[in-house]
Design a protein around this motif. Structure first.
Motif, short mmCIF file in Angstrom:
data_model
loop_
_atom_site.label_atom_id
_atom_site.label_comp_id
_atom_site.label_asym_id
_atom_site.label_seq_id
_atom_site.Cartn_x
_atom_site.Cartn_y
_atom_site.Cartn_z
N PHE A 210 0.86 -1.18 0.00
CA PHE A 210 0.00 0.00 0.00
C PHE A 210 0.89 1.23 0.00
O PHE A 210 1.74 1.39 0.87
N ASN A 211 0.67 2.13 -0.97
CA ASN A 211 1.49 3.33 -1.08
C ASN A 211 0.81 4.53 -0.44
O ASN A 211 1.32 5.12 0.50
N HIS A 212 -0.37 4.92 -0.96
CA HIS A 212 -1.08 6.04 -0.34
C HIS A 212 -2.53 6.10 -0.79
O HIS A 212 -2.93 5.48 -1.78
N LEU A 213 -3.32 6.86 -0.03
CA LEU A 213 -4.71 7.14 -0.34
C LEU A 213 -4.89 8.64 -0.35
O LEU A 213 -4.43 9.34 0.56
N ALA A 214 -5.57 9.16 -1.40
CA ALA A 214 -5.72 10.61 -1.58
C ALA A 214 -7.14 11.06 -1.30
O ALA A 214 -8.10 10.41 -1.70
N PHE A 215 -7.25 12.22 -0.64
CA PHE A 215 -8.51 12.86 -0.29
C PHE A 215 -8.57 14.20 -1.01
O PHE A 215 -7.69 15.04 -0.84
N LYS A 216 -9.64 14.40 -1.78
CA LYS A 216 -9.78 15.63 -2.54
C LYS A 216 -10.35 16.73 -1.65
O LYS A 216 -11.39 16.55 -1.01
N VAL A 217 -9.67 17.88 -1.63
CA VAL A 217 -10.17 19.07 -0.94
C VAL A 217 -10.53 20.12 -1.99
O VAL A 217 -10.41 19.89 -3.19
N ARG A 218 -11.02 21.29 -1.52
CA ARG A 218 -11.69 22.21 -2.45
C ARG A 218 -10.76 22.98 -3.37
O ARG A 218 -11.10 23.24 -4.53
N ASP A 219 -9.57 23.34 -2.91
CA ASP A 219 -8.68 24.13 -3.76
C ASP A 219 -7.28 24.10 -3.18
O ASP A 219 -7.05 23.56 -2.10
N ILE A 220 -6.35 24.71 -3.91
CA ILE A 220 -4.96 24.69 -3.48
C ILE A 220 -4.77 25.38 -2.14
O ILE A 220 -3.92 24.98 -1.34
N HIS A 221 -5.58 26.40 -1.85
CA HIS A 221 -5.44 27.10 -0.57
C HIS A 221 -5.77 26.17 0.60
O HIS A 221 -5.19 26.29 1.68
N GLU A 222 -6.71 25.25 0.38
CA GLU A 222 -7.03 24.28 1.43
C GLU A 222 -5.90 23.28 1.60
O GLU A 222 -5.60 22.86 2.73
N VAL A 223 -5.27 22.87 0.51
CA VAL A 223 -4.11 21.99 0.61
C VAL A 223 -3.04 22.63 1.48
O VAL A 223 -2.50 22.00 2.41
N ILE A 224 -2.73 23.91 1.21
CA ILE A 224 -1.65 24.58 1.93
C ILE A 224 -2.07 24.92 3.36
O ILE A 224 -1.36 24.61 4.33
N GLY A 225 -3.22 25.57 3.53
CA GLY A 225 -3.64 25.99 4.86
C GLY A 225 -3.86 24.82 5.80
O GLY A 225 -3.39 24.82 6.94
N ALA A 226 -4.59 23.80 5.30
CA ALA A 226 -4.85 22.63 6.14
C ALA A 226 -3.58 21.83 6.38
O ALA A 226 -3.37 21.29 7.47
N GLY A 227 -2.74 21.74 5.35
CA GLY A 227 -1.48 21.02 5.52
C GLY A 227 -0.59 21.63 6.57
O GLY A 227 0.04 20.93 7.37
N GLN A 228 -0.52 22.96 6.59
CA GLN A 228 0.28 23.64 7.61
C GLN A 228 -0.26 23.35 9.01
O GLN A 228 0.51 23.09 9.94
N GLN A 229 -1.58 23.40 9.14
CA GLN A 229 -2.19 23.13 10.44
C GLN A 229 -1.97 21.68 10.86
O GLN A 229 -1.66 21.39 12.02
N PHE A 230 -2.12 20.75 9.92
CA PHE A 230 -1.95 19.34 10.24
C PHE A 230 -0.51 19.06 10.67
O PHE A 230 -0.27 18.30 11.61
N GLN A 231 0.43 19.68 9.99
CA GLN A 231 1.83 19.52 10.36
C GLN A 231 2.09 20.12 11.73
O GLN A 231 2.84 19.55 12.54
N ALA A 232 1.47 21.26 12.04
CA ALA A 232 1.64 21.89 13.35
C ALA A 232 1.10 21.02 14.48
O ALA A 232 1.54 21.14 15.63
N LEU A 233 0.15 20.13 14.16
CA LEU A 233 -0.40 19.22 15.16
C LEU A 233 0.54 18.06 15.46
O LEU A 233 0.26 17.23 16.33
N GLY A 234 1.65 18.00 14.73
CA GLY A 234 2.67 17.00 15.03
C GLY A 234 2.80 15.88 14.01
O GLY A 234 3.67 15.00 14.16
N TRP A 235 1.97 15.87 12.98
CA TRP A 235 2.05 14.82 11.96
C TRP A 235 3.15 15.16 10.96
O TRP A 235 3.35 16.32 10.63
N GLN A 236 3.81 14.13 10.47
CA GLN A 236 5.03 14.32 9.69
C GLN A 236 4.75 14.32 8.19
O GLN A 236 4.10 13.42 7.67
#
Length: 310
Positions: A210-236
């Motif tokens: 198993f390599n990965h599973l992808a979840f579609k979000v609404r736009d590039i801003h959600e990729v960046i904004g949510a990704g920054q927050q998710f990383q800040a929560l400690g996920w790598q």
């Protein structure tokens, strides 16, 4: 018969608490599931669920420990289930559960299933962009995201030991269509002639994985904004953020408790029967137009893909 896309993906995990925390912070909605206790839904109702790796009711995994245990595809109608039953029962065991879903295995041994899709239609307000000479957003600030709300399951990437056998199964037995190809490395497949660039990528990995599973979000801003927050929560971060050449998707991959990465992705190509598939040379330069956080790849010119008949 057209397969609409991913409906439900089942995993095994070694740390159920970490898996629950990951998916809730990922932005999914926890709902009751009769057998698993909970499942975690996107906005359209497509979902993931998990059970401990030691659970005896799970199908066999593609690799030991945390991994994908079953991929369930959504179809249009009960008639599609009947056609699949007739097709697949000719050479492998097939079971129908109490809800009418069909369960079997593919030619790589991965448990697969089919049900009349539980997905709901989405109504998302598109994000307007102000381009020179053609502004779309007037007297209105752009949208900002502090967390993600995944809209739907986009695609799954599975490594296979026998690549030609696996590709033949999905194309000839299930009717998947080739969207594009990494020469000697893998193939992008979509379940329906019209739809997302790919629902499945088969990776010529020399082993089942198993390599990965992808979840579609609404736009590039959600990729960046949510990704920054998710990383800040400690996920790598695994790799990203970046933008693929094949599919045009903007991405950010994170390491997960599920034996592979989970990906936020936005703005993927939507294809029809008129699409001409291409063959890309699988170099680091062809993985993404730009990226952060990956080791090795150097940006370079876009190689000209070769045409391929699908």
């Amino acid at each position: 018969m057209a397969i609409k896309g991913l409906d439900l993906v089942t995993f095994s995990v070694d740390d159920a608490s970490a898996a629950d925390r990951f998916l809730m912070q990922w932005g999914l909605k926890r709902v009751a599931d009769p057998r698993f206790g909970s499942r975690y839904e996107c906005a359209d109702g497509s979902a993931v669920r998990f059970a401990p790796s030691s659970s005896d009711f799970l199908p066999a995994g593609v690799q030991p420990g945390p991994t994908v245990r079953e991929v369930m595809w959504g179809v249009e109608s009960p008639a599609d289930i009947e056609r699949l039953h007739h097709e697949l029962a000719s050479d492998r065991p097939v079971e129908v559960d109490e809800e009418g879903a069909l369960h079997t295995v593919d030619d790589s041994g991965l448990a697969i299933a089919f049900r009349v899709s539980h997905k709901q239609s989405l109504k998302v307000d598109p994000l307007g962009f102000n381009t020179p000479g053609a502004p779309q957003r007037i007297n209105s600030p752009s949208r900002f995201y502090k967390s993600a709300e995944p809209q739907e399951l986009s695609h799954i990437v599975i490594g296979v030991a026998n690549f030609s056998q696996a590709e033949s199964f999905y194309r000839e037995r299930l009717g998947f269509t080739v969207s594009d190809r990494y020469q000697g490395r893998g193939v992008f497949l979509r379940g329906a002639p019209r739809g997302n660039h790919h629902n499945l990528f088969l990776l010529d990995d020399g082993k089942n994985s198993f390599n990965h599973l992808a979840f579609k979000v609404r736009d590039i801003h959600e990729v960046i904004g949510a990704g920054q927050q998710f990383q800040a929560l400690g996920w790598q971060t695994h790799i990203g953020p970046g933008r693929h050449y094949a599919s045009s998707g903007c991405f950010w991959y994170f390491k997960s408790p599920f034996g592979g990465a989970l990906e936020y992705v936005a703005d993927e190509d939507i294809l029809t029967e008129a699409w001409q598939s291409s063959v890309f040379t699988p170099t680091p330069e062809m993985f993404s137009e730009w990226h952060f956080g990956a080791e090795g790849p150097k940006l370079g010119p876009l190689a000209k893909p070769g045409a391929e008949s699908s």
